[in-house]
Design a protein around this motif. Structure first.
Motif, PDB file in Angstrom:
ATOM      1  N   SER A  56      12.665  -6.348   5.144  1.00  0.00           N
ATOM      2  CA  SER A  56      12.081  -5.611   4.035  1.00  0.00           C
ATOM      3  C   SER A  56      13.184  -4.809   3.362  1.00  0.00           C
ATOM      4  O   SER A  56      14.129  -4.353   4.011  1.00  0.00           O
ATOM      5  CB  SER A  56      10.985  -4.668   4.524  1.00  0.00           C
ATOM      6  N   SER A  57      13.067  -4.656   2.054  1.00  0.00           N
ATOM      7  CA  SER A  57      14.023  -3.844   1.301  1.00  0.00           C
ATOM      8  C   SER A  57      13.275  -2.814   0.473  1.00  0.00           C
ATOM      9  O   SER A  57      12.239  -3.114  -0.122  1.00  0.00           O
ATOM     10  CB  SER A  57      14.867  -4.733   0.372  1.00  0.00           C
ATOM     11  N   LEU A  58      13.809  -1.600   0.460  1.00  0.00           N
ATOM     12  CA  LEU A  58      13.242  -0.500  -0.313  1.00  0.00           C
ATOM     13  C   LEU A  58      14.138  -0.252  -1.509  1.00  0.00           C
ATOM     14  O   LEU A  58      15.351  -0.101  -1.354  1.00  0.00           O
ATOM     15  CB  LEU A  58      13.161   0.755   0.557  1.00  0.00           C
ATOM     16  N   TYR A  59      13.557  -0.256  -2.706  1.00  0.00           N
ATOM     17  CA  TYR A  59      14.327  -0.101  -3.933  1.00  0.00           C
ATOM     18  C   TYR A  59      14.072   1.272  -4.529  1.00  0.00           C
ATOM     19  O   TYR A  59      12.937   1.605  -4.873  1.00  0.00           O
ATOM     20  CB  TYR A  59      13.931  -1.184  -4.945  1.00  0.00           C
ATOM     21  N   LEU A  60      15.139   2.033  -4.658  1.00  0.00           N
ATOM     22  CA  LEU A  60      15.067   3.358  -5.267  1.00  0.00           C
ATOM     23  C   LEU A  60      15.802   3.277  -6.591  1.00  0.00           C
ATOM     24  O   LEU A  60      17.025   3.169  -6.637  1.00  0.00           O
ATOM     25  CB  LEU A  60      15.724   4.391  -4.350  1.00  0.00           C
ATOM     26  N   THR A  61      15.053   3.271  -7.671  1.00  0.00           N
ATOM     27  CA  THR A  61      15.654   3.117  -8.987  1.00  0.00           C
ATOM     28  C   THR A  61      15.665   4.445  -9.732  1.00  0.00           C
ATOM     29  O   THR A  61      14.762   5.273  -9.552  1.00  0.00           O
ATOM     30  CB  THR A  61      14.891   2.072  -9.808  1.00  0.00           C
ATOM     31  N   LYS A 117       0.876  -1.170   0.000  1.00  0.00           N
ATOM     32  CA  LYS A 117       0.000   0.000   0.000  1.00  0.00           C
ATOM     33  C   LYS A 117       0.908   1.212   0.000  1.00  0.00           C
ATOM     34  O   LYS A 117       1.621   1.441   0.971  1.00  0.00           O
ATOM     35  CB  LYS A 117      -0.891  -0.002   1.233  1.00  0.00           C
ATOM     36  N   GLY A 118       0.909   1.960  -1.075  1.00  0.00           N
ATOM     37  CA  GLY A 118       1.830   3.084  -1.122  1.00  0.00           C
ATOM     38  C   GLY A 118       1.293   4.211  -1.948  1.00  0.00           C
ATOM     39  O   GLY A 118       0.232   4.131  -2.555  1.00  0.00           O
ATOM     40  N   HIS A 119       2.035   5.319  -1.932  1.00  0.00           N
ATOM     41  CA  HIS A 119       1.585   6.512  -2.619  1.00  0.00           C
ATOM     42  C   HIS A 119       2.599   7.021  -3.618  1.00  0.00           C
ATOM     43  O   HIS A 119       2.371   8.018  -4.243  1.00  0.00           O
ATOM     44  CB  HIS A 119       1.296   7.617  -1.596  1.00  0.00           C
ATOM     45  N   GLU A 120       3.758   6.380  -3.716  1.00  0.00           N
ATOM     46  CA  GLU A 120       4.764   6.885  -4.639  1.00  0.00           C
ATOM     47  C   GLU A 120       5.306   5.745  -5.483  1.00  0.00           C
ATOM     48  O   GLU A 120       5.108   4.581  -5.185  1.00  0.00           O
ATOM     49  CB  GLU A 120       5.912   7.557  -3.877  1.00  0.00           C
ATOM     50  N   LYS A 121       6.014   6.101  -6.548  1.00  0.00           N
ATOM     51  CA  LYS A 121       6.569   5.096  -7.458  1.00  0.00           C
ATOM     52  C   LYS A 121       7.900   4.595  -6.924  1.00  0.00           C
ATOM     53  O   LYS A 121       8.931   4.751  -7.584  1.00  0.00           O
ATOM     54  CB  LYS A 121       6.698   5.692  -8.850  1.00  0.00           C
ATOM     55  N   ILE A 122       7.864   4.016  -5.729  1.00  0.00           N
ATOM     56  CA  ILE A 122       9.043   3.393  -5.143  1.00  0.00           C
ATOM     57  C   ILE A 122       8.643   1.974  -4.794  1.00  0.00           C
ATOM     58  O   ILE A 122       7.585   1.753  -4.220  1.00  0.00           O
ATOM     59  CB  ILE A 122       9.487   4.164  -3.875  1.00  0.00           C
TER      60      ILE A 122
END
Lengths: 107, 117
Positions: A71-76, A55-60
């Protein structure tokens, strides 16, 4: 228990990718990700739920490995606006936040 | 909706003075929280409340008091301010969980920057 984030800090050039990890010593149902810019309040990015729902609000994008309790957060293709400190939070009466990962994107 | 609002934005206190940091939310959230954030550090929970009339201590409650007489307001009281209380204070709120924990996030106010000299 406070989740552990890695790395502590990252410096990128615009367009490069980064991964921020968040690990917990206890079983997780969800992980919450926030970004905080200097002098501002933390802003919600996304929730990762057990079973893979996001559930998110941004293109990440992000992932949630239940077995590893991580958990891993991917910033492309990072943009200058991605700079800030990223926090993960794990559930409870109040979210338990990690110490944060400082991300700096340079031109 | 204004969301979570905090006043004041900035304050300088002298050692030993007292003050109340105000927090209000208009989202009808039952859960409210106070965090402090020291420079370059993460968020530490001071107090939280699960509804009007119910409060509980967090990780770092010493030197602070709270009350929750309404759903909307959750003020934080500093008695006998000390330099160690110099920090940025964030209030947050969250809906009551409809199912398992974790499916609704916390919403933060803009913060109050407090300096104790």
């Amino acid at each position: 228990q406070q989740p552990v984030q890695s790395p502590q800090a990252v410096i990128l050039r615009e367009g490069e990718d980064a991964v921020i990890n968040c690990s917990s010593s206890k079983a997780l149902y969800s992980v919450h990700w926030y970004r905080q810019k200097h002098g501002e309040a933390p802003v919600f990015l996304m929730i990762l739920l057990k079973g893979g729902e996001q559930k998110g609000h941004e293109k990440i994008s992000a992932s949630f490995n239940e077995k590893k309790q991580q958990s891993s957060l991917y910033l492309t293709a990072s943009q200058l606006s991605y700079s800030g400190t990223y926090f993960c939070g794990t559930e409870g009466y109040a979210l338990n936040f990690g110490k944060g990962t400082s991300l700096l994107v340079t031109p | 909706n204004a969301g979570v609002t905090q006043t004041p934005k900035f304050r300088i206190l002298k050692i030993g003075q007292s003050m109340t940091l105000q927090c209000a939310q208009d989202m009808n959230h039952n859960y409210m929280y106070w965090y402090r954030q020291d420079p370059g550090m993460g968020l530490k929970l001071i107090y939280y409340s699960v509804g009007a009339g119910i409060t509980d201590k967090g990780e770092v409650p010493n030197g602070y008091n709270v009350s929750r007489s309404t759903t909307e307001d959750f003020p934080l009281r500093l008695e006998l301010a000390a330099p160690s209380q110099t920090s940025v204070y964030f209030c947050a709120s969250r809906p009551s969980p409809s199912g398992r924990w974790g499916t609704d996030t916390q919403y933060f106010g803009p913060g109050t920057r407090l300096t104790v000299l």
